[in-house]
Design an enzyme around this catalytic site. Structure first.
Site, PDB file in Angstrom:
ATOM      1  N   HIS A 137       0.928  -0.929   0.214  1.00  0.00           N
ATOM      2  CA  HIS A 137       0.364   0.197  -0.060  1.00  0.00           C
ATOM      3  C   HIS A 137       1.035   1.427   0.196  1.00  0.00           C
ATOM      4  O   HIS A 137       0.617   2.421  -0.216  1.00  0.00           O
ATOM      5  CB  HIS A 137      -1.058   0.044   0.701  1.00  0.00           C
ATOM      6  CG  HIS A 137      -0.758   0.334   2.192  1.00  0.00           C
ATOM      7  ND1 HIS A 137      -0.155  -0.820   3.403  1.00  0.00           N
ATOM      8  CD2 HIS A 137      -0.623   1.066   3.208  1.00  0.00           C
ATOM      9  CE1 HIS A 137       0.653   0.105   4.339  1.00  0.00           C
ATOM     10  NE2 HIS A 137       0.087   0.719   4.418  1.00  0.00           N
ATOM     11  N   ASP A 167       0.535  -7.125   1.342  1.00  0.00           N
ATOM     12  CA  ASP A 167       0.120  -6.529   1.243  1.00  0.00           C
ATOM     13  C   ASP A 167       2.172  -6.170   1.296  1.00  0.00           C
ATOM     14  O   ASP A 167       2.311  -5.165   2.706  1.00  0.00           O
ATOM     15  CB  ASP A 167       0.178  -5.318   2.446  1.00  0.00           C
ATOM     16  CG  ASP A 167       0.377  -4.331   2.575  1.00  0.00           C
ATOM     17  OD1 ASP A 167       0.230  -3.382   1.366  1.00  0.00           O
ATOM     18  OD2 ASP A 167      -0.472  -3.497   3.841  1.00  0.00           O
ATOM     19  N   SER A 241       4.479   2.492   8.064  1.00  0.00           N
ATOM     20  CA  SER A 241       3.975   1.302   7.753  1.00  0.00           C
ATOM     21  C   SER A 241       5.808   1.211   5.813  1.00  0.00           C
ATOM     22  O   SER A 241       6.268   2.138   5.431  1.00  0.00           O
ATOM     23  CB  SER A 241       3.305   1.752   6.291  1.00  0.00           C
ATOM     24  OG  SER A 241       1.935   2.166   7.042  1.00  0.00           O
TER      25      SER A 241
END
Length: 505
Positions: A137, A167, A241
């Site tokens: 992402h 992911d 992230s």
């Protein structure tokens, strides 16, 4: 002289008084000792300080090892105009104040302008040649990706490969020389309570380190299909992230991915993809650009206490609710109602655990599967084969509903459902072609069936171990069961088969 004598006399009298009440000079001496003890108590606890400094040094050393390997990733998506057609020509503004401005039109199209967008995340260098591991992402859909190293140098990200199912993504940079690569640890060895640090760029604050512990293992996130996450209370925020979760040895044990938050910021619950999985995915993405997973070809669900009672087994393992034809499971002889307790020599406790073991099995290898079947342990051999694309995902392209012929119906059974024979029209509409059973046409509110999650348009395949192909067989099988002992149904939905136990307290 007199004054001196008076003082001596006064202290003498005081001493005599203290002696009379049992204190004597010991009271005075005790006071001196109390002062010494108080002073000693206020002195630093050298051992405790050394212990704390040792822990502080461990955090500092782990940070020093990890920080040079952490990068900042910036993504840019160009402004664009997207054109879309409404489904079946339906007015996309139906139900809104703009509905009257448009009419249903088979050729109706809606253009929308999407402005330029930018994103910020983190990554970790896993190979000195310039291979960086991050989240999907962070880079998904980006027209341009730039990577900033810890020494300030900036490079264009190239050859980006992604795996949305976990992911994860890998990004390559070129001509950066020999880079510091992270040490990859063993996430399987991490236990709840172990210290960890999260490294990344929260809110653009580069090279940020936060500390916490492993709060949980095997966590599931709905939007990520194929990962059991590590949970941590180390502060993770937007921008973290793709950055590493590191143990006190400076080894990467996870890739920070998501947070649970009502505010969008840190609330003490963060999730990281275990490095054991991330490493396996990264290797495949780097070598071939895709991830090849093995599969069994079965529908599965957790064995709970009610199911275990119906099957006469311990509440442990994964029950097979469906075996798809022409799959490794079918070839190996697996059957529905088999309970898988071991795969490749490792115990199986839940569906995600089994999925993880199966998908990482070497393709072409033979793996031993232990199942409990009719109360006996059976050992089977399954050959690991590549998971076909979109396998097991329901076909959403259902036709329009049609009027169906009058069929037999069952009403007023103790389960709280009405069922009907499955005719060809309904089978086609509900994607039940090739199956036999009875269709649930009504569920009584607050009934046992409603509490168990049964709904209209589900197909009942079995009652207990008995297949039912029509209403008469269904009624006979239900009447032969006791609700106090529980009635197990095998039902089919658009997502596949599952077992449900209806039991009266």
């Amino acid at each position: 002289m007199e004054r001196t004598q008076f003082n001596k006399t006064r202290w003498g009298l005081a001493a005599a008084a203290l002696a009379a009440i049992g204190g004597g000079w010991s009271y005075y001496d005790g006071g001196a000792l109390g002062i010494a003890q108080a002073q000693a108590a206020q002195a630093p606890d050298t051992a405790a300080i050394e212990h704390a400094e040792g822990l502080s040094k461990a955090f500092r050393t782990a940070s020093e090892i990890a920080l040079p390997t952490v990068v900042t990733i910036r993504s840019e998506t160009k402004a664009k105009t997207m054109e879309g057609a409404s489904e079946n020509g339906e007015n996309p503004f139906r139900g809104t104040p703009f509905e009257d401005f448009f009419r249903d039109n088979p050729n109706f199209k809606l253009d929308r302008n999407v402005p330029r967008q930018s994103g910020l995340g983190s990554g970790v260098i896993i190979d000195k040649s310039g291979i960086i591991l991050t989240n999907n992402h962070v880079v998904e859909g980006a027209d341009e990706v730039t990577v900033e190293l810890s020494d300030g140098r900036v490079f264009k990200g190239t050859d980006i490969k992604v795996d949305p199912d976990t992911d994860l993504a890998v990004v390559h940079i070129k001509d950066a020389g020999t880079l510091p690569a992270a040490k990859l640890g063993d996430s399987d060895a991490m236990e709840i309570g172990d210290w960890v640090i999260a490294v990344g760029n929260p809110f653009g604050l580069e090279q940020t380190v936060s500390a916490g512990i492993i709060s949980g293992k095997g966590r599931l996130l709905g939007q990520v299909e194929r990962a059991n996450f590590l949970q941590t209370d180390a502060a993770i925020n937007p921008g973290n992230s793709g950055g590493p979760l590191v143990n006190l040895r400076g080894e990467v044990v996870g890739i920070n991915t998501a947070i649970a938050s009502n505010s969008g910021g840190y609330q003490g619950i963060g999730f990281a993809v275990p490095i054991s999985l991330a490493k396996w995915v990264a290797e495949q993405l780097s070598e071939s650009g895709t991830v090849a997973r093995a599969y069994l070809g079965v529908g599965i669900q957790q064995v709970d206490a009610d199911l275990a009672q119906q099957l006469g087994i311990d509440a442990n393992g994964v029950i097979v609710s469906e075996v798809y034809p022409d799959t490794p499971a079918a070839e190996a002889g697996l059957k529905d109602q088999d309970v898988i307790v071991e795969f490749a020599g490792k115990q199986v406790h839940d569906p995600r655990e089994l999925q993880g073991l199966v998908e990482r099995a070497p393709l072409g290898s033979k793996q031993e599967v232990k199942v409990v079947r009719d109360g006996k342990t059976v050992t089977l051999a399954v050959t690991a084969q590549t998971l076909p694309k979109n396998f097991g995902r329901p076909d959403r392209n259902e036709g329009r509903r049609e009027q169906r012929e009058e069929v037999a119906k069952a009403k007023d059974n103790p389960l709280g459902i009405e069922v009907a024979d499955l005719d060809r029209n309904v089978a086609r509409q509900l994607n039940f072609e090739g199956f036999e059973g009875v269709v649930i046409t009504h569920v009584e509110p607050e009934s046992l069936a409603a509490e168990a999650g049964l709904q209209e348009r589900m197909l009942v395949l079995k009652v207990g171990k008995t297949p039912v192909t029509n209403v008469a067989e269904f009624e006979e099988a239900v009447n032969a069961k006791s609700l106090k002992e529980g009635v197990m149904l095998q039902v089919r939905t658009e997502r596949g088969n599952r077992y449900v136990v209806l039991k009266q307290d």
